[in-house]
Design a protein around this motif. Sequence first.
Motif, PDB file in Angstrom:
ATOM      1  N   MET A   1       0.814  -1.200   0.000  1.00  0.00           N
ATOM      2  CA  MET A   1       0.000   0.000   0.000  1.00  0.00           C
ATOM      3  C   MET A   1       0.855   1.261   0.000  1.00  0.00           C
ATOM      4  SD  MET A   1      -3.006   1.025   2.615  1.00  0.00           S
ATOM      5  CE  MET A   1      -3.959   2.480   2.305  1.00  0.00           C
ATOM      6  N   THR A   2       2.056   1.208   0.595  1.00  0.00           N
ATOM      7  CA  THR A   2       2.891   2.401   0.646  1.00  0.00           C
ATOM      8  C   THR A   2       4.232   2.123   0.001  1.00  0.00           C
ATOM      9  OG1 THR A   2       3.741   1.768   2.809  1.00  0.00           O
ATOM     10  CG2 THR A   2       1.842   3.250   2.775  1.00  0.00           C
ATOM     11  N   ASN A   3       4.854   3.182  -0.478  1.00  0.00           N
ATOM     12  CA  ASN A   3       6.184   3.105  -1.052  1.00  0.00           C
ATOM     13  C   ASN A   3       7.181   3.286   0.085  1.00  0.00           C
ATOM     14  OD1 ASN A   3       8.543   3.375  -2.448  1.00  0.00           O
ATOM     15  ND2 ASN A   3       7.906   5.152  -3.650  1.00  0.00           N
ATOM     16  N   THR A   4       8.073   2.300   0.307  1.00  0.00           N
ATOM     17  CA  THR A   4       8.988   2.356   1.448  1.00  0.00           C
ATOM     18  C   THR A   4      10.209   3.217   1.176  1.00  0.00           C
ATOM     19  OG1 THR A   4      10.077   0.321   0.727  1.00  0.00           O
ATOM     20  CG2 THR A   4       8.266   0.113   2.317  1.00  0.00           C
ATOM     21  N   GLN A   5      10.389   3.669  -0.056  1.00  0.00           N
ATOM     22  CA  GLN A   5      11.538   4.513  -0.364  1.00  0.00           C
ATOM     23  C   GLN A   5      11.367   5.880   0.300  1.00  0.00           C
ATOM     24  OE1 GLN A   5      12.176   5.029  -4.550  1.00  0.00           O
ATOM     25  NE2 GLN A   5      14.362   5.301  -4.291  1.00  0.00           N
ATOM     26  N   GLY A   6      12.384   6.312   1.019  1.00  0.00           N
ATOM     27  CA  GLY A   6      12.328   7.587   1.711  1.00  0.00           C
ATOM     28  C   GLY A   6      11.564   7.542   3.023  1.00  0.00           C
ATOM     29  N   MET A   7      11.231   6.361   3.504  1.00  0.00           N
ATOM     30  CA  MET A   7      10.483   6.214   4.751  1.00  0.00           C
ATOM     31  C   MET A   7      11.444   6.173   5.934  1.00  0.00           C
ATOM     32  SD  MET A   7       7.273   5.947   3.874  1.00  0.00           S
ATOM     33  CE  MET A   7       6.185   4.856   4.723  1.00  0.00           C
ATOM     34  N   VAL A   8      10.956   6.513   7.097  1.00  0.00           N
ATOM     35  CA  VAL A   8      11.714   6.432   8.345  1.00  0.00           C
ATOM     36  C   VAL A   8      11.292   5.156   9.057  1.00  0.00           C
ATOM     37  CG1 VAL A   8      12.094   7.517  10.586  1.00  0.00           C
ATOM     38  CG2 VAL A   8      11.840   8.932   8.535  1.00  0.00           C
ATOM     39  N   ARG A   9      12.266   4.373   9.497  1.00  0.00           N
ATOM     40  CA  ARG A   9      11.957   3.122  10.189  1.00  0.00           C
ATOM     41  C   ARG A   9      11.946   3.375  11.689  1.00  0.00           C
ATOM     42  NH1 ARG A   9      11.507  -2.063   9.325  1.00  0.00           N
ATOM     43  NH2 ARG A   9      12.117  -1.939   7.155  1.00  0.00           N
ATOM     44  N   LEU A  10      10.914   2.856  12.345  1.00  0.00           N
ATOM     45  CA  LEU A  10      10.783   2.981  13.794  1.00  0.00           C
ATOM     46  C   LEU A  10      10.722   1.596  14.422  1.00  0.00           C
ATOM     47  CD1 LEU A  10       7.972   5.690  14.114  1.00  0.00           C
ATOM     48  CD2 LEU A  10      10.425   6.033  14.327  1.00  0.00           C
ATOM     49  N   ASN A  11      11.231   1.490  15.628  1.00  0.00           N
ATOM     50  CA  ASN A  11      11.038   0.292  16.440  1.00  0.00           C
ATOM     51  C   ASN A  11       9.975   0.629  17.465  1.00  0.00           C
ATOM     52  OD1 ASN A  11      13.018  -1.309  15.215  1.00  0.00           O
ATOM     53  ND2 ASN A  11      14.612  -0.329  16.422  1.00  0.00           N
ATOM     54  N   LEU A  12       9.065  -0.302  17.713  1.00  0.00           N
ATOM     55  CA  LEU A  12       7.939  -0.036  18.591  1.00  0.00           C
ATOM     56  C   LEU A  12       7.761  -1.197  19.549  1.00  0.00           C
ATOM     57  CD1 LEU A  12       5.395   1.726  19.194  1.00  0.00           C
ATOM     58  CD2 LEU A  12       4.229   0.367  17.450  1.00  0.00           C
ATOM     59  N   ASP A  13       7.682  -0.900  20.842  1.00  0.00           N
ATOM     60  CA  ASP A  13       7.410  -1.915  21.845  1.00  0.00           C
ATOM     61  C   ASP A  13       5.929  -1.873  22.180  1.00  0.00           C
ATOM     62  OD1 ASP A  13      10.113  -2.649  22.089  1.00  0.00           O
ATOM     63  OD2 ASP A  13      10.479  -1.034  23.514  1.00  0.00           O
ATOM     64  N   LEU A  14       5.266  -3.028  22.064  1.00  0.00           N
ATOM     65  CA  LEU A  14       3.846  -3.145  22.384  1.00  0.00           C
ATOM     66  C   LEU A  14       3.642  -4.288  23.358  1.00  0.00           C
ATOM     67  CD1 LEU A  14       2.258  -2.959  18.794  1.00  0.00           C
ATOM     68  CD2 LEU A  14       2.405  -1.126  20.460  1.00  0.00           C
ATOM     69  N   SER A  15       2.619  -4.162  24.165  1.00  0.00           N
ATOM     70  CA  SER A  15       2.238  -5.283  25.015  1.00  0.00           C
ATOM     71  C   SER A  15       1.694  -6.383  24.110  1.00  0.00           C
ATOM     72  CB  SER A  15       1.173  -4.859  26.021  1.00  0.00           C
ATOM     73  OG  SER A  15      -0.033  -4.556  25.334  1.00  0.00           O
ATOM     74  N   PRO A  16       1.717  -7.635  24.551  1.00  0.00           N
ATOM     75  CA  PRO A  16       1.145  -8.711  23.722  1.00  0.00           C
ATOM     76  C   PRO A  16      -0.318  -8.448  23.374  1.00  0.00           C
ATOM     77  CG  PRO A  16       2.415  -9.640  25.530  1.00  0.00           C
ATOM     78  CD  PRO A  16       2.344  -8.159  25.762  1.00  0.00           C
ATOM     79  N   GLU A  17      -1.067  -7.862  24.319  1.00  0.00           N
ATOM     80  CA  GLU A  17      -2.481  -7.588  24.064  1.00  0.00           C
ATOM     81  C   GLU A  17      -2.662  -6.533  22.978  1.00  0.00           C
ATOM     82  OE1 GLU A  17      -1.739  -9.168  28.044  1.00  0.00           O
ATOM     83  OE2 GLU A  17      -1.032  -7.315  27.150  1.00  0.00           O
ATOM     84  N   LEU A  18      -1.866  -5.481  23.032  1.00  0.00           N
ATOM     85  CA  LEU A  18      -1.966  -4.432  22.021  1.00  0.00           C
ATOM     86  C   LEU A  18      -1.501  -4.937  20.662  1.00  0.00           C
ATOM     87  CD1 LEU A  18      -2.892  -1.561  21.629  1.00  0.00           C
ATOM     88  CD2 LEU A  18      -0.632  -0.773  22.285  1.00  0.00           C
ATOM     89  N   ASN A  19      -0.495  -5.765  20.657  1.00  0.00           N
ATOM     90  CA  ASN A  19      -0.041  -6.364  19.399  1.00  0.00           C
ATOM     91  C   ASN A  19      -1.145  -7.232  18.795  1.00  0.00           C
ATOM     92  OD1 ASN A  19       2.056  -6.927  17.382  1.00  0.00           O
ATOM     93  ND2 ASN A  19       1.917  -9.008  18.198  1.00  0.00           N
ATOM     94  N   GLN A  20      -1.874  -7.953  19.642  1.00  0.00           N
ATOM     95  CA  GLN A  20      -2.986  -8.791  19.159  1.00  0.00           C
ATOM     96  C   GLN A  20      -4.065  -7.918  18.529  1.00  0.00           C
ATOM     97  OE1 GLN A  20      -3.121 -12.103  19.020  1.00  0.00           O
ATOM     98  NE2 GLN A  20      -5.095 -11.968  18.007  1.00  0.00           N
ATOM     99  N   VAL A  21      -4.369  -6.795  19.168  1.00  0.00           N
ATOM    100  CA  VAL A  21      -5.359  -5.865  18.607  1.00  0.00           C
ATOM    101  C   VAL A  21      -4.880  -5.353  17.258  1.00  0.00           C
ATOM    102  CG1 VAL A  21      -6.428  -3.585  18.902  1.00  0.00           C
ATOM    103  CG2 VAL A  21      -6.283  -5.153  20.845  1.00  0.00           C
ATOM    104  N   LEU A  22      -3.602  -4.996  17.175  1.00  0.00           N
ATOM    105  CA  LEU A  22      -3.028  -4.500  15.928  1.00  0.00           C
ATOM    106  C   LEU A  22      -3.115  -5.560  14.831  1.00  0.00           C
ATOM    107  CD1 LEU A  22      -1.562  -2.206  14.464  1.00  0.00           C
ATOM    108  CD2 LEU A  22       0.584  -3.081  15.421  1.00  0.00           C
ATOM    109  N   GLU A  23      -2.793  -6.795  15.166  1.00  0.00           N
ATOM    110  CA  GLU A  23      -2.882  -7.884  14.180  1.00  0.00           C
ATOM    111  C   GLU A  23      -4.323  -8.104  13.716  1.00  0.00           C
ATOM    112  OE1 GLU A  23      -0.979 -11.278  15.983  1.00  0.00           O
ATOM    113  OE2 GLU A  23       1.029 -10.504  15.540  1.00  0.00           O
ATOM    114  N   GLU A  24      -5.271  -8.061  14.652  1.00  0.00           N
ATOM    115  CA  GLU A  24      -6.678  -8.237  14.289  1.00  0.00           C
ATOM    116  C   GLU A  24      -7.172  -7.115  13.386  1.00  0.00           C
ATOM    117  OE1 GLU A  24      -8.856  -8.707  17.948  1.00  0.00           O
ATOM    118  OE2 GLU A  24      -7.807 -10.577  18.437  1.00  0.00           O
ATOM    119  N   LEU A  25      -6.776  -5.879  13.694  1.00  0.00           N
ATOM    120  CA  LEU A  25      -7.177  -4.754  12.845  1.00  0.00           C
ATOM    121  C   LEU A  25      -6.588  -4.892  11.440  1.00  0.00           C
ATOM    122  CD1 LEU A  25      -6.845  -1.806  15.378  1.00  0.00           C
ATOM    123  CD2 LEU A  25      -8.954  -2.626  14.306  1.00  0.00           C
TER     124      LEU A  25
END
Length: 119
Positions: A1-25
Amino acid sequence: MTNTQGMVRLNLDLSPELNQVLEELAKKTGVTKSDVLRQAISLMQILVTAKEQTHKLGINEADQLIATEIIMPSEDIPTEHPLETFMESFGAWEDERTPEEIIKEIYDSRTISKSEYSL
């Protein structure tokens, strides 16, 4: 969906529950987790802009009644230190010392006699 060229990479720490919500969305919307986060940032930007313009953001029912109002938490207003509030309420009478100096003198003047420890 997005072009990764010129993008900034971030590392993100999430709780397992929030990661599950993110995966479901991501699964429900058919996009990547990164895309879900990008869309969430866009929605947050809309919310902040609306708040700055004193508008409200809500979710309408089919009959145009607002079913849910989205409220952004208020910024924490710094509160005064309780000692400052006390001094404002009761004043410093004729004493010109700072609250800290008064408290220090109170603690420094406390003594413990040997009789308190005798058996």
